[in-house]
Design a protein around this motif. Structure first.
Motif, short mmCIF file in Angstrom:
data_model
loop_
_atom_site.label_atom_id
_atom_site.label_comp_id
_atom_site.label_asym_id
_atom_site.label_seq_id
_atom_site.Cartn_x
_atom_site.Cartn_y
_atom_site.Cartn_z
N ARG A 128 -29.58 -16.57 20.26
CA ARG A 128 -29.48 -15.27 19.60
C ARG A 128 -28.10 -15.14 18.95
NH1 ARG A 128 -31.48 -14.59 24.75
NH2 ARG A 128 -33.62 -13.85 24.84
N VAL A 129 -28.05 -14.41 17.86
CA VAL A 129 -26.76 -14.14 17.22
C VAL A 129 -25.85 -13.42 18.20
CG1 VAL A 129 -25.63 -12.86 15.35
CG2 VAL A 129 -27.70 -14.19 14.88
N CYS A 173 -24.21 -18.18 12.95
CA CYS A 173 -24.69 -16.79 12.93
C CYS A 173 -25.12 -16.40 11.52
CB CYS A 173 -23.61 -15.84 13.45
SG CYS A 173 -23.32 -15.95 15.23
N LEU A 174 -24.30 -16.74 10.54
CA LEU A 174 -24.65 -16.40 9.15
C LEU A 174 -25.92 -17.13 8.72
CD1 LEU A 174 -21.09 -16.33 7.56
CD2 LEU A 174 -22.68 -14.40 7.78
N ILE A 175 -26.09 -18.37 9.14
CA ILE A 175 -27.31 -19.12 8.80
C ILE A 175 -28.52 -18.44 9.42
CG2 ILE A 175 -28.58 -21.27 9.21
CD1 ILE A 175 -25.81 -22.72 8.97
N LEU A 176 -28.44 -18.12 10.71
CA LEU A 176 -29.58 -17.48 11.38
C LEU A 176 -29.89 -16.11 10.80
CD1 LEU A 176 -28.95 -18.42 15.13
CD2 LEU A 176 -30.64 -19.41 13.55
N MET A 177 -28.86 -15.34 10.48
CA MET A 177 -29.08 -14.02 9.89
C MET A 177 -29.70 -14.13 8.51
SD MET A 177 -25.54 -12.29 11.30
CE MET A 177 -25.60 -10.91 10.18
N SER A 180 -33.39 -15.03 9.01
CA SER A 180 -34.21 -13.90 9.48
C SER A 180 -34.41 -12.86 8.38
CB SER A 180 -33.62 -13.26 10.73
OG SER A 180 -32.44 -12.58 10.44
N SER A 181 -33.44 -12.73 7.48
CA SER A 181 -33.61 -11.74 6.40
C SER A 181 -34.51 -12.25 5.29
CB SER A 181 -32.25 -11.33 5.83
OG SER A 181 -31.67 -12.40 5.12
#
Length: 186
Positions: A128-129, A173-177, A180-181
């Motif tokens: 998780r982020v 975190c930026l990659i995962l966010m 997800s967006s």
């Protein structure tokens, strides 16, 4: 791993673009900072991210994406200053040299990321982020202890390795966010 590499480079490109534009606006104003001050700047950004994650409320309006970008750029500043304070490497004094040092630090972080991803099998993609935010805060606490110990460690990796980990966690975190967006809504 190729997907990760492309995503990582895209994130870093965004960070570098902002870093170099701010350097044009502000010069090397950050070069007067001592290492604990850089650590504290990263702390402020990570604490804000955690606060927004926990409260699910953003009163300032600036996105947490921008805070992760700031964490990456402060981690690079820390690595440049670390070299200056520990090996007396001069601080870059022009835009070309600054861009070169930025790229050098990114390449070191990227190489570290590749090695760890090989061994850990990209486990970060299952995280998780919010957990990675906690890990960034843990690394900051480690840095503060190392700084309080005047840089001396008995068996642990040094400050520079913690800054690299912080940089890489923020990039993840930026990659995962971003992933997800960009997922289609159900």
């Amino acid at each position: 791993m190729e997907k990760t590499l492309a995503q990582y480079k895209q994130v870093i490109s965004r960070c570098e673009d902002l870093f170099l534009k701010k350097a044009r606006d502000y010069g090397l104003s950050w070069s007067i900072l001592r290492m604990p001050s850089v650590t504290d700047q990263i702390l402020i950004k990570a604490e804000r991210i955690r606060s927004i994650q926990e409260k699910n409320l953003n009163m300032v309006g600036e996105s947490i994406d921008n805070e992760f970008v700031g964490i990456i750029n402060y981690a690079i500043i820390a690595l440049i200053l670390f070299d200056h304070y520990n090996s007396e490497q001069p601080i870059p004094d022009n835009a070309e040299e600054l861009a070169s040092r930025y790229s050098e630090k990114v390449q070191f972080a990227l190489d570290t990321m590749r090695q760890k991803n090989h061994d850990y099998g990209e486990a970060w993609r299952k995280m998780r982020v919010s957990s990675m935010t906690d890990l960034i805060l843990m690394k900051i606490n480690r840095l503060k202890q190392i700084e309080d110990n005047k840089g001396n460690t008995l068996v642990s990796e040094g400050a520079d390795a913690n800054y690299v980990d912080i940089l890489n966690y923020a990039a993840f975190c930026l990659i995962l966010m971003d992933e997800s967006s960009s997922e289609p809504a159900d």
